[in-house]
Design a protein around this motif. Sequence first.
Motif, PDB file in Angstrom:
ATOM      1  N   GLN A   1      29.107   6.591 -36.261  1.00 51.96           N
ATOM      2  CA  GLN A   1      27.804   6.872 -35.661  1.00 51.96           C
ATOM      3  C   GLN A   1      26.682   6.673 -36.680  1.00 51.96           C
ATOM      4  O   GLN A   1      25.642   6.082 -36.375  1.00 51.96           O
ATOM      5  CB  GLN A   1      27.780   8.306 -35.128  1.00 51.96           C
ATOM      6  CG  GLN A   1      26.481   8.661 -34.409  1.00 51.96           C
ATOM      7  CD  GLN A   1      26.495  10.099 -33.901  1.00 51.96           C
ATOM      8  OE1 GLN A   1      27.393  10.862 -34.221  1.00 51.96           O
ATOM      9  NE2 GLN A   1      25.504  10.469 -33.115  1.00 51.96           N
ATOM     10  N   ALA A   2      26.922   7.151 -37.919  1.00 49.46           N
ATOM     11  CA  ALA A   2      25.914   6.999 -38.967  1.00 49.46           C
ATOM     12  C   ALA A   2      25.707   5.534 -39.308  1.00 49.46           C
ATOM     13  O   ALA A   2      24.576   5.072 -39.499  1.00 49.46           O
ATOM     14  CB  ALA A   2      26.332   7.767 -40.214  1.00 49.46           C
ATOM     15  N   ARG A   3      26.799   4.770 -39.375  1.00 44.80           N
ATOM     16  CA  ARG A   3      26.691   3.340 -39.676  1.00 44.80           C
ATOM     17  C   ARG A   3      25.909   2.604 -38.594  1.00 44.80           C
ATOM     18  O   ARG A   3      25.126   1.709 -38.875  1.00 44.80           O
ATOM     19  CB  ARG A   3      28.096   2.741 -39.808  1.00 44.80           C
ATOM     20  CG  ARG A   3      28.855   3.204 -41.040  1.00 44.80           C
ATOM     21  CD  ARG A   3      30.214   2.550 -41.107  1.00 44.80           C
ATOM     22  NE  ARG A   3      30.976   3.026 -42.251  1.00 44.80           N
ATOM     23  CZ  ARG A   3      32.188   2.582 -42.570  1.00 44.80           C
ATOM     24  NH1 ARG A   3      32.763   1.664 -41.820  1.00 44.80           N
ATOM     25  NH2 ARG A   3      32.815   3.059 -43.628  1.00 44.80           N
ATOM     26  N   GLU A   4      26.166   3.015 -37.348  1.00 43.69           N
ATOM     27  CA  GLU A   4      25.458   2.377 -36.238  1.00 43.69           C
ATOM     28  C   GLU A   4      23.953   2.640 -36.322  1.00 43.69           C
ATOM     29  O   GLU A   4      23.133   1.749 -36.106  1.00 43.69           O
ATOM     30  CB  GLU A   4      26.011   2.899 -34.911  1.00 43.69           C
ATOM     31  CG  GLU A   4      25.427   2.201 -33.693  1.00 43.69           C
ATOM     32  CD  GLU A   4      26.029   2.721 -32.396  1.00 43.69           C
ATOM     33  OE1 GLU A   4      25.508   2.365 -31.323  1.00 43.69           O
ATOM     34  OE2 GLU A   4      27.017   3.485 -32.461  1.00 43.69           O
ATOM     35  N   LYS A   5      23.584   3.884 -36.681  1.00 43.16           N
ATOM     36  CA  LYS A   5      22.168   4.224 -36.818  1.00 43.16           C
ATOM     37  C   LYS A   5      21.520   3.446 -37.953  1.00 43.16           C
ATOM     38  O   LYS A   5      20.393   2.956 -37.831  1.00 43.16           O
ATOM     39  CB  LYS A   5      22.023   5.730 -37.076  1.00 43.16           C
ATOM     40  CG  LYS A   5      22.280   6.593 -35.856  1.00 43.16           C
ATOM     41  CD  LYS A   5      22.063   8.061 -36.190  1.00 43.16           C
ATOM     42  CE  LYS A   5      22.283   8.955 -34.972  1.00 43.16           C
ATOM     43  NZ  LYS A   5      22.085  10.384 -35.297  1.00 43.16           N
ATOM     44  N   ILE A   6      22.238   3.337 -39.092  1.00 47.27           N
ATOM     45  CA  ILE A   6      21.704   2.594 -40.236  1.00 47.27           C
ATOM     46  C   ILE A   6      21.517   1.126 -39.864  1.00 47.27           C
ATOM     47  O   ILE A   6      20.506   0.503 -40.199  1.00 47.27           O
ATOM     48  CB  ILE A   6      22.651   2.732 -41.449  1.00 47.27           C
ATOM     49  CG1 ILE A   6      22.666   4.178 -41.951  1.00 47.27           C
ATOM     50  CG2 ILE A   6      22.218   1.793 -42.582  1.00 47.27           C
ATOM     51  CD1 ILE A   6      23.723   4.463 -42.996  1.00 47.27           C
ATOM     52  N   GLY A   7      22.513   0.582 -39.162  1.00 44.48           N
ATOM     53  CA  GLY A   7      22.423  -0.821 -38.750  1.00 44.48           C
ATOM     54  C   GLY A   7      21.227  -1.077 -37.846  1.00 44.48           C
ATOM     55  O   GLY A   7      20.504  -2.064 -38.012  1.00 44.48           O
ATOM     56  N   LYS A   8      21.003  -0.164 -36.881  1.00 40.54           N
ATOM     57  CA  LYS A   8      19.864  -0.324 -35.965  1.00 40.54           C
ATOM     58  C   LYS A   8      18.536  -0.213 -36.706  1.00 40.54           C
ATOM     59  O   LYS A   8      17.582  -0.936 -36.414  1.00 40.54           O
ATOM     60  CB  LYS A   8      19.936   0.737 -34.868  1.00 40.54           C
ATOM     61  CG  LYS A   8      21.030   0.482 -33.842  1.00 40.54           C
ATOM     62  CD  LYS A   8      21.044   1.559 -32.766  1.00 40.54           C
ATOM     63  CE  LYS A   8      22.115   1.306 -31.736  1.00 40.54           C
ATOM     64  NZ  LYS A   8      22.139   2.364 -30.694  1.00 40.54           N
ATOM     65  N   SER A   9      18.473   0.700 -37.683  1.00 42.48           N
ATOM     66  CA  SER A   9      17.221   0.894 -38.418  1.00 42.48           C
ATOM     67  C   SER A   9      16.875  -0.308 -39.293  1.00 42.48           C
ATOM     68  O   SER A   9      15.713  -0.576 -39.578  1.00 42.48           O
ATOM     69  CB  SER A   9      17.293   2.155 -39.284  1.00 42.48           C
ATOM     70  OG  SER A   9      18.227   1.990 -40.339  1.00 42.48           O
ATOM     71  N   LEU A  10      17.907  -1.045 -39.742  1.00 43.65           N
ATOM     72  CA  LEU A  10      17.678  -2.192 -40.634  1.00 43.65           C
ATOM     73  C   LEU A  10      17.626  -3.521 -39.898  1.00 43.65           C
ATOM     74  O   LEU A  10      17.228  -4.528 -40.479  1.00 43.65           O
ATOM     75  CB  LEU A  10      18.789  -2.260 -41.690  1.00 43.65           C
ATOM     76  CG  LEU A  10      18.886  -1.084 -42.664  1.00 43.65           C
ATOM     77  CD1 LEU A  10      20.095  -1.250 -43.569  1.00 43.65           C
ATOM     78  CD2 LEU A  10      17.616  -0.975 -43.509  1.00 43.65           C
TER      79      LEU A  10
END
Length: 264
Positions: free
Chosen positions: A137-146
């Motif tokens: 979930q955290a990786r997905e959020k980081i990916g979306k933010s970048l």
Amino acid sequence: MTLAYVYKWTELATGKWYVGARGARGCHPDDGYICSSKVVKPLILANPSGWKREILFTSEPDEVFFIEAKLLDELNAKDDPQSFNKHNGDGKWSMRGKQFSPEHREKMGAWQIGRKFDKSSIDKRTASRKDFRQSDQAREKIGKSLKGKRAGISPTEEQRRKISQTLTGRVNGPLSAEHRALLSKIKKGFKHTAEAIAKMKAAHQGKVLTEEHKAKISASGKGIKKSEETKARMRKPKVKTDCPHCGLPCAPHMLARHIAARHQ
């Protein structure tokens, strides 16, 4: 030496408690600091023997404030009748989510320049991150933010100048055997995905180096001494694979690119 900490005061007669954090420059658990609460501090000063002080956590300033907020949130401090804290790390008394002005950020940045951490502090931070893995979930959020932030963006001339000034004169010493072994272990078995290979191929397709670029590449290789083992590998005849379409000999790893460029 600065050693930030999270502390807890407990009123012995009632059992009521107060949790806070201290991260000022030069602070440490035995610096004599009491607290910032206008309610709790006078009570402690009036009756020091009626209170118990505990150090719950020591680390870097940013981390202790995060731990303080997390602890208050887990204890639901603002709604606990036994708590002197008036917030759960999310109010005006907390640093969480606070937006700083450019001037404030500049001051904080200047404060950090040249700052050095002692070995015990570095070891603690390293140990706390060991075997840490971001959740999906955290990786997905980081990916979306970048996503899309770096696409087509090149450094401005001003940014290039600053980067150049930062790196000018920097000398990287030879890597230790332990460092080389660690790098080798990290890269062992690593393979780019088909998507990554396609992106790299598209980025270099038709790219022509300028004479200036070629000169820089040539200059960067001058003076580099190769080991006898490396020289022997370079002298060793290269394995070639004939193209099934035109018979041209190609290195095995270049055959697919040759076919795609010439015969498709």
